[in-house]
Motif scaffolding. Structure first.
Motif, short mmCIF file in Angstrom:
data_model
loop_
_atom_site.label_atom_id
_atom_site.label_comp_id
_atom_site.label_asym_id
_atom_site.label_seq_id
_atom_site.Cartn_x
_atom_site.Cartn_y
_atom_site.Cartn_z
N LEU A 84 39.41 60.22 54.39
CA LEU A 84 39.35 60.51 55.83
C LEU A 84 40.68 60.24 56.53
O LEU A 84 41.08 60.99 57.42
CB LEU A 84 38.24 59.67 56.49
CG LEU A 84 36.81 60.03 56.10
CD1 LEU A 84 35.82 59.03 56.70
CD2 LEU A 84 36.46 61.45 56.52
N GLU A 85 41.36 59.16 56.13
CA GLU A 85 42.63 58.79 56.75
C GLU A 85 43.79 59.61 56.21
O GLU A 85 44.89 59.57 56.76
CB GLU A 85 42.91 57.30 56.53
CG GLU A 85 41.93 56.36 57.18
CD GLU A 85 42.13 56.22 58.68
OE1 GLU A 85 43.20 56.58 59.18
OE2 GLU A 85 41.20 55.73 59.35
N GLY A 86 43.57 60.31 55.10
CA GLY A 86 44.65 61.08 54.49
C GLY A 86 45.72 60.21 53.87
O GLY A 86 46.89 60.58 53.80
N THR A 87 45.32 59.02 53.39
CA THR A 87 46.29 58.06 52.84
C THR A 87 46.31 58.03 51.32
O THR A 87 47.03 57.21 50.74
CB THR A 87 46.01 56.65 53.39
OG1 THR A 87 44.62 56.34 53.24
CG2 THR A 87 46.38 56.55 54.86
N GLY A 88 45.55 58.90 50.68
CA GLY A 88 45.59 58.93 49.22
C GLY A 88 44.43 59.68 48.62
O GLY A 88 43.63 60.29 49.33
N GLY A 89 44.35 59.60 47.30
CA GLY A 89 43.31 60.30 46.56
C GLY A 89 41.94 59.67 46.75
O GLY A 89 41.79 58.60 47.34
N PRO A 90 40.91 60.32 46.19
CA PRO A 90 39.52 59.94 46.42
C PRO A 90 39.00 58.84 45.49
O PRO A 90 37.89 58.92 44.98
CB PRO A 90 38.78 61.25 46.18
CG PRO A 90 39.57 61.90 45.08
CD PRO A 90 41.00 61.56 45.39
N PHE A 91 39.82 57.84 45.25
CA PHE A 91 39.46 56.78 44.30
C PHE A 91 39.72 55.41 44.93
O PHE A 91 40.71 55.23 45.65
CB PHE A 91 40.30 56.90 43.02
CG PHE A 91 40.23 58.26 42.39
CD1 PHE A 91 39.13 58.62 41.63
CD2 PHE A 91 41.26 59.16 42.56
CE1 PHE A 91 39.06 59.88 41.04
CE2 PHE A 91 41.20 60.43 41.97
CZ PHE A 91 40.11 60.79 41.21
N ALA A 92 38.84 54.45 44.63
CA ALA A 92 39.01 53.09 45.12
C ALA A 92 38.41 52.12 44.13
O ALA A 92 37.59 52.50 43.28
CB ALA A 92 38.36 52.92 46.49
N ALA A 93 38.84 50.86 44.23
CA ALA A 93 38.36 49.83 43.32
C ALA A 93 38.39 48.48 44.02
O ALA A 93 39.06 48.31 45.05
CB ALA A 93 39.23 49.79 42.05
N ALA A 94 37.68 47.52 43.44
CA ALA A 94 37.68 46.15 43.96
C ALA A 94 37.45 45.19 42.80
O ALA A 94 36.84 45.56 41.80
CB ALA A 94 36.58 45.99 45.02
N VAL A 95 37.94 43.99 42.96
CA VAL A 95 37.73 42.93 41.97
C VAL A 95 36.89 41.84 42.62
O VAL A 95 37.18 41.41 43.74
CB VAL A 95 39.08 42.36 41.46
CG1 VAL A 95 38.84 41.18 40.52
CG2 VAL A 95 39.89 43.45 40.76
N PHE A 96 35.85 41.41 41.89
CA PHE A 96 34.94 40.37 42.37
C PHE A 96 34.83 39.26 41.33
O PHE A 96 34.92 39.52 40.13
CB PHE A 96 33.52 40.95 42.56
CG PHE A 96 33.40 41.95 43.65
CD1 PHE A 96 33.04 41.57 44.93
CD2 PHE A 96 33.61 43.30 43.40
CE1 PHE A 96 32.90 42.51 45.94
CE2 PHE A 96 33.48 44.25 44.40
CZ PHE A 96 33.13 43.86 45.67
N ASP A 97 34.56 38.05 41.81
CA ASP A 97 34.14 36.97 40.92
C ASP A 97 32.78 37.40 40.38
O ASP A 97 31.88 37.72 41.15
CB ASP A 97 34.03 35.67 41.71
CG ASP A 97 33.57 34.48 40.88
OD1 ASP A 97 32.50 34.57 40.24
OD2 ASP A 97 34.27 33.45 40.89
N GLN A 98 32.62 37.43 39.07
CA GLN A 98 31.37 37.97 38.52
C GLN A 98 30.17 37.06 38.69
O GLN A 98 29.04 37.50 38.50
CB GLN A 98 31.55 38.35 37.05
CG GLN A 98 31.68 37.21 36.10
CD GLN A 98 31.76 37.69 34.65
OE1 GLN A 98 31.82 38.88 34.36
NE2 GLN A 98 31.76 36.74 33.74
N HIS A 99 30.39 35.81 39.08
CA HIS A 99 29.26 34.88 39.26
C HIS A 99 28.88 34.72 40.72
O HIS A 99 27.70 34.77 41.06
CB HIS A 99 29.60 33.52 38.64
CG HIS A 99 29.91 33.62 37.18
ND1 HIS A 99 28.97 33.95 36.23
CD2 HIS A 99 31.07 33.47 36.51
CE1 HIS A 99 29.52 33.98 35.04
NE2 HIS A 99 30.81 33.69 35.18
#
Length: 192
Positions: A44-59
């Motif tokens: 929507l912002e036109g700031t990049g491709g259609p991919f995203a990710a996040a890192v979480f503590d798995q517990h």
């Protein structure tokens, strides 16, 4: 002697999504929902491709970092969402190994299955699990080249101790890919 530096500038709207509220991310769907929302906002912002990710503590499900695709914005062919999120997690935790024995274990959540480059980064990052939304074939269907990834990539990660969960909110993740294509987003692939 000159010092070399590498800097990738992230979209100005991104920090607003980096809220470390573990109660908000208790389910796989909630964590994937964040990744999909990031991908959608990047489109929507036109700031990049259609991919995203996040890192979480798995517990605890504490959010550690977020990342979006910044390939075009930064003129960086390696500026994939997974690499951005993993790099920011490394910096936030002051470690190059997210699987170090003194750490609790981390999960990478990606709006799409990894390309061949991000597959390698996932393996070497030390994360203990990978959660994916859209499939490789969904990205290929709109024109992206995901590289020569082995068909059994998920099993190979599992054999290396990385749990893999696929198709979490796949339909929603695919809608972001399709929206990007429909609005004329750049489909960048390596020159052949």
């Amino acid at each position: 002697m000159n010092t070399l530096r590498f800097v990738a500038t992230l979209p100005g709207w991104l920090p607003g999504y980096a809220t470390p509220n573990p109660a908000a991310y208790l389910t796989s769907e909630a964590r994937m929902g964040l990744a999909i929302a990031l991908a959608q906002q990047n489109v929507l912002e036109g700031t990049g491709g259609p991919f995203a990710a996040a890192v979480f503590d798995q517990h605890t499900h504490q959010l550690v970092s977020v990342g979006v695709n910044v390939v075009e914005q930064c003129n960086w062919s390696c500026g994939h969402a997974e690499l951005v999120a993993l790099s920011l997690a490394n910096q936030a935790l002051n470690t190059f190994d997210l699987g170090a024995p003194h750490l609790p274990g981390y999960e990478l959540v990606s709006s799409c299955e990894p390309c061949v480059m991000c597959l390698g980064a996932t393996l070497w990052s030390g994360v203990k699990s990978l959660l994916c939304g859209a499939r490789d074939e969904d990205a290929r269907a709109i024109g992206f080249d995901e590289g020569p990834k082995p068909a059994d990539w998920a099993d190979q990660l599992r054999r290396r101790g990385i749990a893999v969960t696929r198709d979490v909110m796949r339909d929603e993740a695919c809608k972001v890919l399709q929206r990007y294509k429909n609005q004329g987003g750049t489909i960048y692939n390596p020159s052949r």
